[in-house]
Design a protein around this motif. Structure first.
Motif, PDB file in Angstrom:
ATOM      1  N   SER B 125       0.829  -1.206   0.000  1.00 26.26           N
ATOM      2  CA  SER B 125       0.000   0.000   0.000  1.00 26.26           C
ATOM      3  C   SER B 125       0.863   1.256   0.000  1.00 26.26           C
ATOM      4  CB  SER B 125      -0.911  -0.002   1.225  1.00 26.26           C
ATOM      5  OG  SER B 125      -0.120  -0.105   2.396  1.00 26.26           O
ATOM      6  N   THR B 126       2.133   1.105  -0.411  1.00 24.94           N
ATOM      7  CA  THR B 126       3.040   2.256  -0.397  1.00 24.94           C
ATOM      8  C   THR B 126       3.819   2.432  -1.703  1.00 24.94           C
ATOM      9  OG1 THR B 126       4.951   0.985   0.401  1.00 24.94           O
ATOM     10  CG2 THR B 126       3.444   1.847   2.077  1.00 24.94           C
ATOM     11  N   GLY B 146       1.261   6.057  -2.044  1.00 20.10           N
ATOM     12  CA  GLY B 146       0.195   5.071  -1.844  1.00 20.10           C
ATOM     13  C   GLY B 146       0.381   3.935  -2.829  1.00 20.10           C
ATOM     14  N   GLN B 175      -6.647   4.090  -2.585  1.00 17.47           N
ATOM     15  CA  GLN B 175      -5.698   4.604  -1.594  1.00 17.47           C
ATOM     16  C   GLN B 175      -4.639   5.524  -2.232  1.00 17.47           C
ATOM     17  OE1 GLN B 175      -2.376   3.484  -0.918  1.00 17.47           O
ATOM     18  NE2 GLN B 175      -2.112   3.454   1.286  1.00 17.47           N
ATOM     19  N   ASN B 396      -9.126   6.763   3.467  1.00 16.04           N
ATOM     20  CA  ASN B 396      -8.030   6.176   4.235  1.00 16.04           C
ATOM     21  C   ASN B 396      -8.041   6.650   5.673  1.00 16.04           C
ATOM     22  OD1 ASN B 396      -6.492   6.731   1.260  1.00 16.04           O
ATOM     23  ND2 ASN B 396      -6.478   4.695   2.160  1.00 16.04           N
ATOM     24  N   THR B 397      -7.284   5.937   6.474  1.00 15.54           N
ATOM     25  CA  THR B 397      -7.198   6.295   7.887  1.00 15.54           C
ATOM     26  C   THR B 397      -6.349   7.555   8.097  1.00 15.54           C
ATOM     27  OG1 THR B 397      -5.298   4.831   8.077  1.00 15.54           O
ATOM     28  CG2 THR B 397      -7.433   3.913   8.661  1.00 15.54           C
ATOM     29  N   SER B 398      -5.513   7.910   7.102  1.00 17.16           N
ATOM     30  CA  SER B 398      -4.625   9.070   7.269  1.00 17.16           C
ATOM     31  C   SER B 398      -4.290   9.655   5.908  1.00 17.16           C
ATOM     32  CB  SER B 398      -3.328   8.633   7.954  1.00 17.16           C
ATOM     33  OG  SER B 398      -2.556   7.854   7.061  1.00 17.16           O
ATOM     34  N   TYR B 401       2.070   9.107   4.371  1.00 14.00           N
ATOM     35  CA  TYR B 401       3.097   9.209   5.409  1.00 14.00           C
ATOM     36  C   TYR B 401       4.482   9.041   4.795  1.00 14.00           C
ATOM     37  CZ  TYR B 401       2.136   4.148   5.288  1.00 14.00           C
ATOM     38  OH  TYR B 401       1.922   2.856   4.884  1.00 14.00           O
ATOM     39  N   LYS B 412       1.259  -3.660   8.724  1.00 16.29           N
ATOM     40  CA  LYS B 412       1.045  -2.260   8.335  1.00 16.29           C
ATOM     41  C   LYS B 412       0.266  -2.129   7.021  1.00 16.29           C
ATOM     42  CE  LYS B 412       1.786   2.222   8.141  1.00 16.29           C
ATOM     43  NZ  LYS B 412       0.699   2.998   8.734  1.00 16.29           N
ATOM     44  N   SER B 413       0.689  -2.891   6.004  1.00 16.92           N
ATOM     45  CA  SER B 413       0.068  -2.706   4.687  1.00 16.92           C
ATOM     46  C   SER B 413      -1.401  -3.132   4.714  1.00 16.92           C
ATOM     47  CB  SER B 413       0.828  -3.473   3.609  1.00 16.92           C
ATOM     48  OG  SER B 413       0.673  -4.857   3.793  1.00 16.92           O
ATOM     49  N   ASP B 416      -3.422  -0.225   6.555  1.00 15.28           N
ATOM     50  CA  ASP B 416      -3.605   0.930   5.685  1.00 15.28           C
ATOM     51  C   ASP B 416      -4.905   0.817   4.900  1.00 15.28           C
ATOM     52  OD1 ASP B 416      -1.332   2.237   6.402  1.00 15.28           O
ATOM     53  OD2 ASP B 416      -0.135   1.565   4.690  1.00 15.28           O
ATOM     54  N   ASP B 417      -5.341  -0.402   4.647  1.00 12.00           N
ATOM     55  CA  ASP B 417      -6.522  -0.638   3.796  1.00 12.00           C
ATOM     56  C   ASP B 417      -7.789  -0.918   4.603  1.00 12.00           C
ATOM     57  OD1 ASP B 417      -4.938  -0.298   1.591  1.00 12.00           O
ATOM     58  OD2 ASP B 417      -4.641  -2.425   1.211  1.00 12.00           O
TER      59      ASP B 417
END
Lengths: 98, 479
Positions: B125-126, B146, B175, B396-398, B401, B412-413, B416-417
């Motif tokens: 997700s990055t 993203g 995302q 998204n939650t944020s 980053y 983490k990934s 993110d979703d």
């Protein structure tokens, strides 16, 4: 934390090898994910129906007509080891070397 | 003079009046790629794009997408143009046929500029799991763009091409669209053919349009949607995606799940969503906060379904038919060496978990149970759509980053979703629409989720918000 032996077993299932250096990392990461996944076992579900795919399409039937899709030469284009019309692979059956 | 930041109706008129040629647009796209330095592309299609643009000079301009440059995510097969899925295991793979979506954009005489960077096999997700290095966020080069459709999002955000195709299995269109400030839509499962898409999780994957505005998004979806005899889950719907664009929203019924506004979500993101909600209420929308059952199990649910399907789909990378092939004494060694060398860490982790949960008695305990939870969650969504036109919340939650954050954190990934995964589970359509910036000038996206095959309603609300907010989401210094 899951055992090293279990990490090896899981890697075997996926046809992957894990080096000793990577073992600790995978031990922790696989444990983290499997702990998360365990939450699914605890969910209380009132019904027994399942959903495999969002699609509700019925079977679709094709007309019985011969069509050419991919030629032999195209099919072999990305294979690294070929001989005439075939893809070659290393030895499959176990046994004495010739 | 630059053209690719113009409205596409203006570009279309210029093409029709022969004031510009397709080659001008292609040259501009390649100049911008040089200038951008974002690592958006894995493979460029320069020679072929120039050739195609010149051929189009003798073809009548017959549709709005004619002659326009488009970027295609590198897990979508393009005949004779390298397609890698951002993996070492496919880094020399040349497809022998076009994906159906690619045939469709070629039918519209769109010009493929190149294949965009992404997380390896769309897992991440990055954008950082790519074998070819990460893409940069055009709004801030130290932030992630993203993922997994990282290059497609950054490319449209930087105005390199007005259009890009992405794929979305757990949020991979929405995302990065949110983090890069563009409009990205995951269509209803079955709207767009998956034929020629490098499969990740077959019951979740969908191809979708990524654009700088709502109208152009609907236009590209119209071009790629439709039943395909090569994908038996695809369907002809015959919805006019444009029909509600620009219409008044008085009386529209909107639900906001409490789960989407919980403490897990960044406050600035929530505040921006609330501002839009107030505006919609003032314009006559009926908005209620509601609960949807089983949403809190979305992540373990996704891990079982998506990773199970992934382990099965990625079993085909065996060093025999295509891709990397390591030297080996026997067939088992060939599989092992090729896969161990060819796959990156995120992919290995995911296929290991997938293989494990499908093995032996685990299949019953985890996978079969997950199918039940999936059904129950989907039914909860259906109940909401009995009463409401649309569901909204943050995408998204944020915001985006820093690059390099928590790369070793295996969860983490997935987290993110959190808000995008449930949509794929149910097979619903959903968009990320830019609604502004946070205090650090990073884009914030709003999630608009529709009922099955009701993308027209998503475009309805999205076009209304877009018009009322009238934002310029272009990164600083790009225009």
């Amino acid at each position: 934390m899951i055992e090293k032996e279990q990490v090896k077993h899981i890697a075997d299932l996926a046809k992957l090898s894990i080096s000793d250096d990577e073992m600790e990392k995978y031990q922790k990461q696989l444990t983290d994910i499997l702990t998360e996944i365990d939450k699914i076992v605890e969910v209380e579900i009132p019904e027994e129906n399942i959903m495999i795919s969002p699609s509700d399409n019925e079977n679709m039937y094709s007309d019985d007509i011969i069509e050419t899709h991919i030629s032999k030469s195209d099919a072999l284009l990305n294979a690294k080891h070929t001989r005439s019309d075939y893809i070659t692979v290393p030895r499959v059956l176990e046994g004495e070397e010739e | 003079m630059t053209y690719l930041d113009l409205d596409i109706k203006e570009i279309n008129n210029l093409l029709k009046e022969k004031k510009i040629k397709p080659i001008d647009l292609v040259n501009e796209a390649f100049e911008k790629i040089e200038k951008s330095n974002l690592n958006c592309f894995i493979t460029l299609n320069k020679e072929e794009a120039i050739k195609q643009a010149k051929e189009l000079e003798n073809v009548e301009v017959d549709n709005l997408l004619f002659g326009l440059p488009i970027a295609v995510k590198d897990n979508i097969l393009t005949k004779n143009l390298r397609t890698t899925a951002a993996s070492h295991i496919l880094d020399d793979f040349i497809p022998i046929y076009d994906a159906t979506v690619v045939s469709k954009i070629k039918d519209k005489h769109m010009i493929i500029i190149g294949k965009t960077n992404m997380d390896e096999f769309a897992m991440g997700s990055t954008g950082e799991t790519s074998y070819f290095g990460n893409t940069l966020n055009p709004h801030n080069n130290i932030k992630i763009p993203g993922g997994s459709s990282s290059g497609s999002a950054a490319c449209v955000s930087f105005l390199i091409t007005p259009f890009a195709l992405g794929t979305d299995t757990g949020g991979s269109i929405r995302q990065p669209s949110s983090f890069c400030g563009i409009v990205g839509l995951k269509p209803t499962y079955g709207t767009v053919s998956r034929y020629g898409i490098i499969a990740f999780a077959s019951s979740l994957d969908q191809v979708g349009p990524m654009t700088k505005n709502v109208y152009e998004n609907a236009l590209l979806l119209s071009a790629i949607a439709g039943c395909d005899k090569n994908d038996l889950t695809s369907k002809d719907i015959n919805v006019d995606y444009m029909s509600l664009i620009g219409k008044d929203i008085n009386g529209i019924k909107i639900a906001i799940p409490n789960y989407y506004m919980s403490d897990a979500i960044d406050n600035e993101v929530k505040d921006k969503v609330k501002e839009v909600v107030e505006m919609l209420k003032n314009k006559g929308a009926i908005v209620d906060y509601i609960d949807i059952n089983y949403l809190k199990y979305a992540i373990p649910l996704y891990q079982v379904i998506a990773l199970g399907e992934a382990s099965s789909n990625l079993a085909r990378y065996d060093g025999v038919k295509y891709g990397l092939s390591c030297d080996a004494k026997n067939i088992d060694e060939l599989y092992r060496k090729t896969r161990t060398e060819g796959f990156g860490n995120e992919v290995k982790r995911r296929i290991m978990i997938g293989s494990y949960i499908l093995s032996g008695k685990n299949a019953q305990e985890y996978y079969y149970k997950a199918l039940k939870v999936r059904k129950a969650m989907t039914d909860s969504f259906k109940e909401v759509f009995d009463k409401y036109d649309l569901i909204i919340g943050p995408t998204n939650t944020s915001v985006a980053y820093d690059l390099g954050t928590k790369q070793d954190d295996a969860l983490k990934s997935f987290y993110d979703d959190l808000l995008t995964i449930p949509v794929n589970m149910a097979g619903l359509p959903a968009m990320s629409l830019p609604i502004g910036f946070n205090k650090d000038n990073l884009p914030i996206g709003m999630h608009i989720i529709g009922n099955y095959f009701k993308e027209d309603k998503i475009y309805w609300l999205a076009s209304f918000i877009e018009k009322n907010l009238n934002l310029d989401m272009t990164p600083k210094g790009v225009k």
